[in-house]
Design a protein around this motif. Sequence first.
Motif, mmCIF file in Angstrom:
data_model
loop_
_atom_site.group_PDB
_atom_site.id
_atom_site.type_symbol
_atom_site.label_atom_id
_atom_site.label_comp_id
_atom_site.label_asym_id
_atom_site.label_seq_id
_atom_site.Cartn_x
_atom_site.Cartn_y
_atom_site.Cartn_z
ATOM 1 N N MET A 1 -0.470 21.746 36.669
ATOM 2 C CA MET A 1 -1.444 21.323 37.615
ATOM 3 C C MET A 1 -2.728 21.766 37.455
ATOM 4 N N MET A 2 -2.894 23.321 37.092
ATOM 5 C CA MET A 2 -4.329 23.784 37.062
ATOM 6 C C MET A 2 -4.829 23.265 35.879
ATOM 7 N N THR A 3 -3.848 22.984 34.807
ATOM 8 C CA THR A 3 -4.317 22.687 33.677
ATOM 9 C C THR A 3 -4.828 21.265 33.675
ATOM 10 N N ASP A 4 -4.430 20.389 34.214
ATOM 11 C CA ASP A 4 -4.981 18.962 34.633
ATOM 12 C C ASP A 4 -6.073 19.111 35.307
ATOM 13 N N LYS A 5 -6.467 19.699 36.148
ATOM 14 C CA LYS A 5 -7.564 20.030 36.942
ATOM 15 C C LYS A 5 -8.728 20.514 36.023
ATOM 16 N N LEU A 6 -8.334 21.428 35.244
ATOM 17 C CA LEU A 6 -9.498 21.772 34.173
ATOM 18 C C LEU A 6 -9.885 20.902 33.280
ATOM 19 N N THR A 7 -8.748 20.309 32.793
ATOM 20 C CA THR A 7 -9.082 18.982 31.891
ATOM 21 C C THR A 7 -10.009 17.894 32.371
ATOM 22 N N ARG A 8 -9.704 17.784 33.861
ATOM 23 C CA ARG A 8 -10.545 16.486 34.105
ATOM 24 C C ARG A 8 -11.936 17.168 34.561
ATOM 25 N N LEU A 9 -12.008 18.322 34.763
ATOM 26 C CA LEU A 9 -13.502 19.210 35.031
ATOM 27 C C LEU A 9 -14.298 18.968 33.602
ATOM 28 N N GLU A 10 -13.567 19.107 32.495
ATOM 29 C CA GLU A 10 -14.096 19.266 31.448
ATOM 30 C C GLU A 10 -14.614 17.657 30.890
ATOM 31 N N ILE A 11 -13.886 17.075 31.059
ATOM 32 C CA ILE A 11 -14.260 15.603 30.894
ATOM 33 C C ILE A 11 -15.302 15.152 31.590
ATOM 34 N N LEU A 12 -15.236 15.614 32.680
ATOM 35 C CA LEU A 12 -16.447 14.918 33.852
ATOM 36 C C LEU A 12 -17.610 15.612 33.359
ATOM 37 N N LYS A 13 -17.605 16.977 32.976
ATOM 38 C CA LYS A 13 -18.793 17.864 32.640
ATOM 39 C C LYS A 13 -19.312 17.148 31.274
ATOM 40 N N GLU A 14 -18.702 16.560 30.273
ATOM 41 C CA GLU A 14 -18.981 15.749 29.089
ATOM 42 C C GLU A 14 -19.676 14.490 29.457
ATOM 43 N N LEU A 15 -19.044 13.768 30.245
ATOM 44 C CA LEU A 15 -19.364 12.277 30.750
ATOM 45 C C LEU A 15 -20.798 12.646 31.511
ATOM 46 N N LEU A 16 -20.986 13.415 32.544
ATOM 47 C CA LEU A 16 -22.555 13.757 33.198
ATOM 48 C C LEU A 16 -23.446 13.877 32.182
ATOM 49 N N SER A 17 -23.089 14.778 31.261
ATOM 50 C CA SER A 17 -24.218 15.288 30.336
ATOM 51 C C SER A 17 -24.340 14.075 29.633
ATOM 52 N N CYS A 18 -23.546 13.170 28.973
ATOM 53 C CA CYS A 18 -23.813 11.910 28.396
ATOM 54 C C CYS A 18 -24.437 10.821 28.915
ATOM 55 N N VAL A 19 -24.061 10.718 29.995
ATOM 56 C CA VAL A 19 -24.550 9.358 30.827
ATOM 57 C C VAL A 19 -26.039 9.779 31.396
ATOM 58 N N ASP A 20 -26.130 10.642 32.143
ATOM 59 C CA ASP A 20 -27.248 11.001 32.950
ATOM 60 C C ASP A 20 -28.031 12.275 32.550
ATOM 61 N N ASN A 21 -27.521 12.824 31.577
ATOM 62 C CA ASN A 21 -28.074 14.087 31.131
ATOM 63 C C ASN A 21 -27.783 15.359 32.361
ATOM 64 N N LEU A 22 -26.711 15.047 33.012
ATOM 65 C CA LEU A 22 -26.540 15.963 34.319
ATOM 66 C C LEU A 22 -25.986 17.246 33.887
ATOM 67 N N SER A 23 -26.241 18.520 34.576
ATOM 68 C CA SER A 23 -25.477 19.471 34.436
ATOM 69 C C SER A 23 -24.373 19.868 35.463
ATOM 70 N N MET A 24 -23.520 20.539 35.132
ATOM 71 C CA MET A 24 -22.442 20.968 36.006
ATOM 72 C C MET A 24 -22.562 22.538 36.082
ATOM 73 N N TRP A 25 -22.327 23.160 37.049
ATOM 74 C CA TRP A 25 -22.455 24.455 37.569
ATOM 75 C C TRP A 25 -20.864 25.220 38.039
ATOM 76 N N GLN A 26 -20.625 26.406 37.727
ATOM 77 C CA GLN A 26 -19.410 26.885 38.335
ATOM 78 C C GLN A 26 -19.964 28.063 39.042
ATOM 79 N N TYR A 27 -19.645 28.410 40.131
ATOM 80 C CA TYR A 27 -20.296 29.696 40.978
ATOM 81 C C TYR A 27 -18.679 30.286 41.347
ATOM 82 N N ASN A 28 -18.266 31.591 41.407
ATOM 83 C CA ASN A 28 -17.280 32.006 42.165
ATOM 84 C C ASN A 28 -17.538 31.911 43.842
ATOM 85 N N SER A 29 -16.690 32.612 44.595
ATOM 86 C CA SER A 29 -16.772 32.560 45.885
ATOM 87 C C SER A 29 -17.966 33.355 46.746
ATOM 88 N N GLU A 30 -18.645 34.109 46.053
ATOM 89 C CA GLU A 30 -19.821 34.729 46.437
ATOM 90 C C GLU A 30 -20.984 34.292 45.945
#
Length: 403
Positions: A1-30
């Motif tokens: 389940m965790m692997t599926d989520k991480l895979t989806r996030l990586e795919i989305l990150k690449e798509l956003l970068s390709c389509v609209d040159n968008l960046s994705m950010w990951q922060y911790n709980s603080e």
Amino acid sequence: MMTDKLTRLEILKELLSCVDNLSMWQYNSEMVLLNSNSPQKTFFDTIFAVSQCRQQALEHCRQNSHPVLLTNTIGMAWIALADNNSDGVLENIYVIGPVFTANTTEKSISQMAQHMQISVSLKLDFLEQMKTVPTVMISAFCRYGAMLYYCLTGQKMDAYDMLSLEESSFLTKEPRHSKEMHGTWTAEQMMLRIVEEGDENHQMLLSENQVHGQIGKIAEAPLRQCKNELIIWIALCARAAIRGGLEVETAFTISDYYIQSVEESSTTAEAYSYSGEMFDTLVRRVSQLKKNNYSRAVSACIDYVKMNLWDKIDPEAMAQKLGYTTYYLTTRFKKETGKTLNSYINEQKVEMAKLQLIGTEKSLTEISEDLHFSSQNYFGSVFKKFTGMTPGAYRESKGKNPT
């Protein structure tokens, strides 16, 4: 389940970068930055912080699991979303952005920089880096937020669900009195109902039922505050029009046009003029759509009821005024709408009563009398027929004193 989520996030990150040159950010709980695919991550993380959006994202994600749209005083926007574990504890916060939601000239960027409390050297760097920020229409940007939500949760959501005046109130820096909040809520709900129903008699309805309130402070500069409020408001109205039957793409096209116009406004008066034009446009489009499904007699009947909700409506007197026999009008109304005329009248009065119960301090007796129910007991029985609860119970369920 965790692997599926991480895979989806990586795919989305690449798509956003390709389509609209968008960046994705990951922060911790603080809200400490863990990683980002932005080429200028240190710079934009600083802008995210000094504009208070990073702190606002943290406050939101600690209490909410839905995405939130954040905007700063210079017109940049981000979408933030909580990543909770199976126990509902916040683990990470994901962010998409920044973007501009309207075309921005170099001159306007220079003017925007003057509002920022940063050093001169950072301002110069800022002007250069702003040229790399993509411009993405608000409807498309919200869809990216819905995609992020799906990647993290595996669930689908309406792209505009993250745009809410009520949800944006956590950004308020100054306390508001409950009366002001009730006034704002009542006005908002009444106007959204007008859009959803395509009520072209809305000017009369609003003038007869003046309500006031105050939106929370979501920007320092008055013009930016105005634009932020109107962007959210236009999105809410577009959603109401969709609920009223307007095609999704048509509603998005209209909202994108007016959001762009608001962003390009140089004064608050100009921005508000576009807001009024947008409201009238959506009401008219929904009205035309609904009237195409009804005969002239039934359309006139619906208009009459909406214009006279605060009066005692007698079907016989209404038919005479509209130039029809009572039998013809009531029969035609039932055939086309599937409801009796009396049932429709009561239904509309109950909808107005719901707004009054939550948005005002009026007593049940006052509301019953204002809407011309024959008695408070009859008002209670009609209200319960349509909602499944008494007026007092309904008001209490919304967190208010039932009296």
